[in-house]
Design a protein around this motif. Structure first.
Motif, PDB file in Angstrom:
ATOM      1  N   UNK A   1      15.573  -7.415 -16.406  1.00 52.11           N
ATOM      2  CA  UNK A   1      14.725  -6.632 -17.337  1.00 52.11           C
ATOM      3  C   UNK A   1      14.634  -5.144 -16.905  1.00 52.11           C
ATOM      4  N   UNK A   2      14.538  -4.838 -15.705  1.00 51.05           N
ATOM      5  CA  UNK A   2      14.541  -3.452 -15.544  1.00 51.05           C
ATOM      6  C   UNK A   2      15.902  -2.582 -15.700  1.00 51.05           C
ATOM      7  N   UNK A   3      16.905  -3.422 -15.338  1.00 53.87           N
ATOM      8  CA  UNK A   3      17.992  -2.646 -15.598  1.00 53.87           C
ATOM      9  C   UNK A   3      18.332  -2.239 -17.210  1.00 53.87           C
ATOM     10  N   UNK A   4      17.774  -3.170 -18.009  1.00 56.48           N
ATOM     11  CA  UNK A   4      17.967  -3.210 -19.440  1.00 56.48           C
ATOM     12  C   UNK A   4      17.022  -2.016 -20.016  1.00 56.48           C
TER      13      UNK A   4
ATOM     14  N   UNK B   1      13.842   0.833 -15.883  1.00 53.29           N
ATOM     15  CA  UNK B   1      12.893   0.940 -15.261  1.00 53.29           C
ATOM     16  C   UNK B   1      12.896   1.031 -13.895  1.00 53.29           C
ATOM     17  N   UNK B   2      12.722   1.756 -13.070  1.00 51.94           N
ATOM     18  CA  UNK B   2      12.954   1.675 -11.413  1.00 51.94           C
ATOM     19  C   UNK B   2      12.200   0.574 -10.752  1.00 51.94           C
ATOM     20  N   UNK B   3      12.787  -0.059 -10.036  1.00 51.46           N
ATOM     21  CA  UNK B   3      11.880  -1.275  -9.285  1.00 51.46           C
ATOM     22  C   UNK B   3      11.588  -0.697  -7.926  1.00 51.46           C
TER      23      UNK B   3
ATOM     24  N   UNK C   1       7.759   2.706 -13.566  1.00 51.86           N
ATOM     25  CA  UNK C   1       8.252   1.754 -12.423  1.00 51.86           C
ATOM     26  C   UNK C   1       7.758   0.552 -12.422  1.00 51.86           C
ATOM     27  N   UNK C   2       8.315  -0.493 -11.719  1.00 55.28           N
ATOM     28  CA  UNK C   2       7.904  -2.010 -11.707  1.00 55.28           C
ATOM     29  C   UNK C   2       7.765  -2.103 -10.222  1.00 55.28           C
TER      30      UNK C   2
ATOM     31  N   UNK D   1      15.211   0.273  -6.307  1.00 51.40           N
ATOM     32  CA  UNK D   1      15.283   1.601  -6.711  1.00 51.40           C
ATOM     33  C   UNK D   1      14.753   2.312  -5.423  1.00 51.40           C
ATOM     34  N   UNK D   2      13.553   1.803  -5.150  1.00 48.40           N
ATOM     35  CA  UNK D   2      12.912   2.225  -4.028  1.00 48.40           C
ATOM     36  C   UNK D   2      12.362   1.211  -3.041  1.00 48.40           C
TER      37      UNK D   2
END
Length: 533
Positions: free
Chosen positions: A312-315, A318-320, A286-287, A346-347
């Protein structure tokens, strides 16, 4: 009272070192009463005197201390013997709270994908829940990916066995194995090398991404996501590790990913040949992002970098995790500070004002497309989701939403009035004030470093790591203003009052800070350090 118990009562056993630090800075006072934006202290004669509270419970009392409606409702709930300890049963009030949070979030994000709620008691607990859920999700995705790879290996074996595909030298060379003459033996060797690689990769611990200056709690897991090394490094061996990236630096994001990127290997039969395939492995769990860093110096995430993080996270899938523990619940004029800069989580983690300054309440929200229902079985919290805290949180949301969101508008208006005072100080004292940052009722005033001051007292407190605490002690002693520095940037004073902060209290703060700035300009360190004497 016996002699032994009397002696024990006189001895400081509740965090005695912290008490010494507070004494040193002149902050070791006992508050005996609280209401609105005011805390009360007794003087030596026993008389109460008011202190304007700009610390605000580190952001917990946006609606003030003992808001009359919240306090009355709490009394009513307790008088009705609301069931606080009724775990493992239906909690319709918690469901109503989750629904109301969803309603407001859907309005702010202009999207209707629901968020499922996992309740807790503190912000750090909400972060821990988010991290645990993200790792559960990552583990399930890894298992699915390994299953897909296994299916590809089985298909490759079958293709070699029936003669529809053959193993060539480039596949063997790619995996560092000798090419066997027999096709079935060749594919077996390739598969063995792939499984060794994949087993090692799948066993690697997860990594997290977080911003430099971020603060996400001090529990065993959350402290590793907090950038301050003083909090993090003593416990480095206890939990998963983070990679910290600077603000406004997408190139650093890409560099971290390139450095840490890992793949699973597989086999496929294409045009009669067995080919080695690569499958991106979810290294990053996660980020974690704060829209406004509370303990990192009240630093606001830019809209442009929020978009970079999102893309970046979508690519990389990686959930935010958006940490709204200090910035959320209306403090910036919206339930979610992140919604103002276009950041979609995402959270989400919410706490502090969620409990209305009375209940200990937090929530972790996870969007439907990420949600894993098994988490509800493997995670629990004794005091979470109870009737009392859920009802209090519902009352808080009712007060925030009342009159078309008047509380949000007031947070913005009072925040603008606070910012005007801080900007005026910066304009008058550019040699003392380095920066003013924040939004709404979450503002910070950064002072220039005094480590090379002409005043020996100022040099000493700058070197001690308690600089901001001594300034806060002076404000308390001389001006009856309560505030603190941010934990990881002690040269920045924080201001997080309630929406009921008055013009008179803002004037009181301005006068106190003006005095501090004047003393710093004069290098009158002896006066600033007198608070701890």
């Amino acid at each position: 009272m016996t002699q032994t118990s009397a002696a024990a009562a006189e001895r400081e056993l509740a965090e005695p070192y912290l008490r010494q630090v507070l004494d040193t800075a002149g902050l070791a006072v006992e508050y005996v009463r609280a209401e609105g934006n005011t805390l009360y202290v007794r003087d030596d004669d026993g008389a109460e005197f008011p202190v304007a509270d700009f610390a605000g419970g580190y952001g917990s009392v946006l609606l003030g201390h003992h808001h009359p409606e919240i306090t009355a409702y709490a009394r009513q709930l307790l008088a009705e013997h609301t069931p606080i300890h009724a775990q493992f049963s239906r909690h319709p009030y918690a469901n109503r709270l989750a629904a109301e949070l969803n309603r407001i979030i859907a309005r702010e994000l202009a999207e209707d994908e629901p968020y499922y709620a996992i309740f807790g008691n503190s912000g750090a607990e909400a972060v821990e829940a988010a991290v645990k859920h993200a790792e559960l999700d990552r583990g399930m995705r890894v298992a699915e990916l390994l299953g897909s790879v296994d299916a590809g290996l089985a298909a490759a074996r079958a293709a070699v066995a029936d003669g529809s595909a053959t193993v060539h030298g480039e596949a063997a060379a790619r995996l560092g194995v000798a090419l066997a003459a027999d096709g079935n033996e060749a594919v077996r060797l390739l598969e063995a090398a792939i499984r060794r690689h994949n087993d090692e990769t799948a066993a690697s611990p997860p990594l997290f991404l977080a911003l430099e200056g971020g603060f996400h709690g001090k529990l065993a897991g959350s402290v590793q996501l907090t950038h301050n090394e003083g909090y993090r490094l003593p416990f480095k061996s206890l939990a998963a590790q983070a990679r910290f990236v600077p603000h406004d630096s997408p190139e650093d994001l890409n560099a971290v990913y390139a450095r840490e990127r890992r793949v699973l290997l597989g086999l496929t039969a294409e045009e009669g040949r067995i080919t080695v395939t690569e499958h991106a492995f979810p290294v990053f769990c996660a980020f974690l992002v704060e829209p406004i860093q509370g303990e990192g110096g009240i630093r606001v995430l830019s809209r442009a970098f929020a978009r970079e993080i999102q893309e970046f996270c979508a690519r990389i899938d990686c959930p935010v995790v958006v940490d709204e523990i200090q910035s959320g619940m209306g403090r910036t004029g919206a339930l979610l500070a992140s919604s103002r800069i276009g950041l979609r989580g995402d959270y989400y983690t919410l706490a502090k004002t969620l409990g209305g300054g009375i209940a200990k309440a937090s929530v972790m929200l996870v969007r439907e497309k990420r949600y894993r229902r098994d988490f509800e079985i493997v995670h629990s919290s004794t005091f979470a989701k109870d009737s009392f805290s859920s009802h209090i949180a519902l009352k808080v949301l009712e007060l925030l939403e009342r009159d078309g969101g008047a509380a949000y508008r007031r947070a913005e208006e009072r925040g603008a009035a606070l910012r005007a005072k801080l900007d005026a100080l910066r304009a008058e004292f550019p040699d003392v004030v380095a920066d003013v940052r924040g939004h709404g009722l979450m503002q910070g005033l950064e002072f220039h470093d005094q480590s090379e001051a002409s005043s020996p007292e100022l040099r000493q407190i700058a070197a001690s790591g308690l600089f901001g605490y001594f300034l806060a002690g002076h404000l308390l002693r001389r001006h009856r203003v309560r505030t603190f520095p941010t934990a990881s940037a002690v040269g920045t004073l924080r201001f997080e009052p309630s929406i009921y902060v008055t013009d008179a209290e803002l004037g009181q703060l301005y006068a106190g800070l003006h005095d501090v700035c004047t003393l710093l300009r004069k290098q009158a360190g002896d006066e600033l350090t007198a608070a701890g004497r």
